[in-house]
Write an enzyme that holds these catalytic residues in place. Structure first.
Site, PDB file in Angstrom:
ATOM      1  N   VAL A 255     -11.965  59.212  22.503  1.00 50.48           N
ATOM      2  CA  VAL A 255     -12.186  59.090  21.231  1.00 50.48           C
ATOM      3  C   VAL A 255     -12.420  60.384  19.895  1.00 50.48           C
ATOM      4  O   VAL A 255     -13.187  60.921  20.704  1.00 50.48           O
ATOM      5  CB  VAL A 255     -13.838  57.986  21.482  1.00 50.48           C
TER       6      VAL A 255
ATOM      7  N   ASP B  55     -19.032  42.226  27.381  1.00 53.19           N
ATOM      8  CA  ASP B  55     -19.068  43.497  27.679  1.00 53.19           C
ATOM      9  C   ASP B  55     -20.737  43.627  26.442  1.00 53.19           C
ATOM     10  O   ASP B  55     -20.105  45.071  25.962  1.00 53.19           O
ATOM     11  CB  ASP B  55     -18.696  44.662  27.860  1.00 53.19           C
TER      12      ASP B  55
END
Lengths: 534, 343
Positions: A36, A146
């Site tokens: 990221v 999640d």
């Protein structure tokens, strides 16, 4: 309001699907197949964005799951959900452009500044915002699957967004797949899924038992675990490797009291009754008894919830930037983690998130130091309603059960499946062992007589539990710098070498191929043009 | 008056009818002047609610399972008139949440049976222009994912898939698959794959009839694309198509072409492991062909040592017995090749 305008000005259109339009500023998170970045979109007045770059060649996942993730992300529209602004491929990588959440993930905030957990009023704010997102998702027929602090991101203004739909699923799409060609009456298991997804520590017991099927309430469980994580700085059982945590989940229940016993260091951390009650309701073994997201929002714990500026003042103030945190942890990570351990950690955090997936790993390791629960494990068995619970679930989901095998297969082969991988054997093992504790209840209460079978079952359960303890004690010894037994040491070493070997072999092969082709290109014999002759 | 309506529960058919009326209204009122009208806003909100109601009848909700009788009533009324057409045409006018609901309603209706008939299929056969609208939806960034999802459900009907395969628009998929927006391109690729794999006999017929242009496009636009994703998906799909027993005639023809072999050999030497593996699954068909044309044989012989060396190190990540067996077979075939006189 924002929703109303969506059909007029699509945000997806505005951000160009072209890597030249972005300038990367810094790396802020990393996983096995994804990185990221913080970046700016030049033609958009240099708006700051986060870009998740996924290596498609390394993720063996078929494109369908990746397609579903980006589709889900671009079609969701809610202030508490991290949307994708656009996604496009750059050679072998997929870039997903998202709004930049400057304070990063709650998980990274906790590990950096609140190792013993957040103040309760802040927890309430964060959880309430998260519930808003979950309520929206569930209404849309989506399971997040999640939910954890690592996937809850915060912006500089205190805005909270739920992120990472890497393993999310839509009950509608699943239904369409399964139900096709059947008359509608046989589609009785709608709103249920059967595949195995998520991160072990946060996973609901019925997800672990994935053959029984699960629904929205699995997210509620993870939400409860997340609440504990925010309160204490780490999820319960996080001192255990993921597969063991899975096992424990079904042989034992969590209570706040477990934590309180362990929190000797800071006795002044008391939580309100409303908070405990809220968490307890989420962690009911029976999914049906857990409240829905919508209902949870009405819980007294969320009344008189403070505003986002409270969060800014009490949590974000003085926090190092996401980039700094990532850098720091990257350094730490290299020093602290043993190779074998690192690999295991890496595996389960396959997807980086825009708040720092890397940090999760470090946190778990440092979490071991003060989490003493491992020493206190007693074979505590689930209450009697376990058996009756199993029954009721089975009744509901028989139809969904049909797809278990293929589903698990796809999961195993998927790139995000390392958490699953470590558990390939666990679900079945776990199933075997669940029976035992239930039977053993008779023994532990002592009031139901003592027959040989149930006693034996109890002993087996005890033995399993001892194994778990042995393992966690060994881990603790390792962490505290003590010596492992020769055998264990060798095993770890062995595993490490094996991985290294595999890596080297892969590299070698690639290099050889490269060389081969370079040679071939030179001589021209293997070139496409040359083929035509001859 | 309102109280009166409330006391009487609406039947599924009522909801369909009301939805239809509201859609007709939405379709008619288009000018910006009208859109500021508060009455319009009210009606659009009512429309959204109706569509959501339709969805919960079809899918059930957290409290109740769907009732097949209600679903059948709904379906019958839906296709009795042009409601599907209105859904599709008016979709751009709905807000995002309602678009998603509408898409799910349309998707679900494709598999609803009324007196054991899929009446959605009958309707679409008579209204094939709707399919053209759905396919063209890939060109509209805002609508692509919704129309794409509807389309994929519609082509589960064999007759509908045949129509799309044979329509002039089929050619456009080669471009849609490579659109810059990943989610749209991936959606188009999913539809393309569905079209070419789902209905075996239709696919086999289509490929035989359209062999020349189809594989010319397939090779040049997809297999030789500069885009990694396109190549990877295309070579995988090609394997799926050629290995399907129902396409054996097409397969035999494909593996007799020197140009095709050249393309596959180029894919075999890609640095991407995934592409290499998928390319192997197609390449093995060239090697296994028992009636190899002379030019294929001579190419294989000319490159024999390189191929054998490549395969010697060629492994999947996980152990795969079938793959190893295939590889051994290919190696054997290539090693045993003898030059043949040209015809």
């Amino acid at each position: 309001m924002a929703q109303e305008h969506d059909h007029l000005e699509s945000p997806r259109l505005q951000f160009p699907p072209d890597s030249n339009a972005y300038r990367i500023l810094a790396e802020i998170g990393a996983g096995v197949s994804a990185t990221v970045y913080k970046a700016v979109c030049i033609p958009m007045n240099s708006t700051v964005v986060a870009i998740k770059s996924i290596d498609l060649d390394r993720s063996r996942a078929d494109f369908d799951s990746i397609r579903r993730e980006t589709k889900t992300m671009s079609l969701l529209s809610h202030p508490n959900i991290l949307q994708s602004l656009c996604s496009f491929t750059v050679d072998r990588r997929l870039w997903v452009v998202m709004p930049f959440m400057s304070a990063g993930s709650l998980q990274s905030i906790i590990s950096c500044a609140f190792p013993d957990g957040l103040p309760e009023p802040c927890i309430a704010i964060v959880l309430k915002e998260t519930l808003n997102a979950m309520s929206y998702l569930h209404n849309q027929g989506h399971l997040h699957r999640d939910i954890k602090a690592g996937n809850i991101l915060i912006d500089s203004n205190g805005q909270v967004k739920l992120a990472d739909f890497g393993v999310s699923a839509s009950v509608y799409e699943q239904n369409v797949e399964q139900g096709w060609g059947l008359s509608s009456s046989s589609c009785s298991s709608r709103l249920m899924l059967t595949d195995f997804a998520g991160t072990p520590y946060w996973m609901a017991p019925e997800v672990v038992h994935s053959h029984t099927g699960y629904g929205f309430k699995a997210d509620i469980w993870s939400f409860g675990i997340t609440a504990l994580e925010l309160a204490h700085g780490c999820p319960p059982l996080s001192h255990l490797p993921p597969s063991k945590s899975l096992l424990m989940k079904i042989t034992r229940r969590f209570r706040f009291s477990d934590y309180e016993k362990q929190d000797r260091k800071d006795k002044n951390r008391k939580f309100s009754k409303a908070f405990k009650d809220m968490v307890a309701s989420c962690l009911d073994q029976d999914p049906a008894k857990r409240p829905s997201a919508e209902k949870l929002l009405k819980h007294s714990f969320f009344k008189n919830c403070k505003g986002l500026d409270f969060l800014v003042k009490n949590v974000l103030h003085g926090l190092p930037s996401v980039e700094e945190r990532f850098k720091e942890n990257k350094g730490l990570h290299g020093v602290n983690a043993t190779a074998g351990r690192e690999d295991e950690e890496e595996e389960e955090d396959d997807d980086g998130d825009s708040g720092g997936g890397q940090i999760v790993k470090v946190r778990r390791i440092s979490g071991w130091n003060f989490n003493e629960e491992g020493f206190q494990l007693e074979p505590v068995f689930p209450a009697a309603d376990e058996s009756e619970l199993d029954d009721s679930i089975v009744k509901k989901v028989r139809f969904a059960g049909e797809s278990i095998i293929p589903d698990q297969k796809t999961d195993k082969s998927s790139g995000s499946g390392d958490a699953e991988q470590s558990n390939q054997s666990s679900p079945s093992r776990a199933q075997g062992e669940v029976e035992a504790p239930v039977a053993a209840e008779g023994v532990s209460t002592g009031s139901r007589g003592l027959d040989r079978d149930s006693f034996l079952a109890g002993l087996f359960a005890l033995k399993a539990s001892l194994d778990v303890q042995r393992c966690s004690v060994a881990s603790l010894i390792g962490i505290l710098g003590g010596e492992l037994t020769r055998e264990e040491e060798l095993m770890q070493e062995n595993e490490r070498l094996r991985l290294e070997f595999e890596n080297e072999r892969g590299n070698n092969l690639e290099l050889e191929l490269e060389l081969e082709f370079l040679k071939a290109m030179n001589s021209g014999a293997y070139d496409g043009g040359e083929l035509e002759l001859d | 008056m309102k109280g009166l309506f409330k006391s009487k529960p609406r039947t599924p058919a009522d909801i369909v009818r009301q939805t239809r009326d509201l859609l007709i209204y939405a379709d008619r009122v288009t000018s910006p002047a009208d859109s500021r009208d508060s009455k319009r806003e009210e009606k659009m909100a009512e429309l959204s609610k109706n569509i959501r109601d339709l969805k919960s009848i079809l899918y059930g909700n957290s409290e109740s399972e769907p009732v097949s009788e209600a679903c059948a009533q709904l379906t019958q009324e839906f296709f009795r008139e042009n409601t599907l057409r209105l859904f599709i045409i008016c979709l751009p006018k709905l807000n995002l949440e309602t678009r998603k609901d509408a898409t799910q309603v349309v998707a679900n209706l494709q598999r609803q049976q009324v007196q054991s008939r899929l009446i959605a299929s009958d309707y679409l056969e008579k209204n094939t222009d709707l399919l053209d609208i759905l396919v063209a939806g890939y060109e509209d960034t805002d609508m692509a994912l919704h129309y794409g999802a509807m389309l994929r459900e519609c082509i589960r009907h064999q007759s509908v898939a045949r129509y799309v395969l044979e329509s002039p628009q089929m050619k456009k998929f080669f471009d849609y698959i490579q659109l810059p927006n990943f989610d749209i391109a991936a959606d188009a690729a999913a539809t393309f794959k569905e079209l070419l794999t789902r209905h075996k006999s239709t696919v086999a017929e289509f490929l035989s009839k359209n062999y020349d242009w189809f594989f010319a496009e397939y090779n040049s636009k997809l297999l030789e694309s500069t885009n990694y994703i396109t190549r990877r998906q295309a070579v995988k799909l090609l394997g799926d198509i050629l290995l399907d027993r129902s396409n054996s005639v097409v397969m035999t023809r494909y593996v007799s072409s020197r140009d095709n072999l050249r393309i596959l050999m180029n894919l075999l030497r890609e640095s991407s492991k995934s592409i290499q593996i998928e390319a192997f699954h197609v390449f093995k068909l060239f090697a296994a062909n028992q009636n190899k044309p002379a030019d294929i044989i001579s190419i294989l012989i000319a490159n024999r040592s390189k191929l054998l060396r490549l395969f010697a190190d060629f492994k999947t990540d996980k152990e795969d017995e079938q793959f190893e067996a295939d590889k051994a077979q290919v190696v054997k075939e290539i090693a045993a090749l003898e030059p043949r006189d040209r015809p």
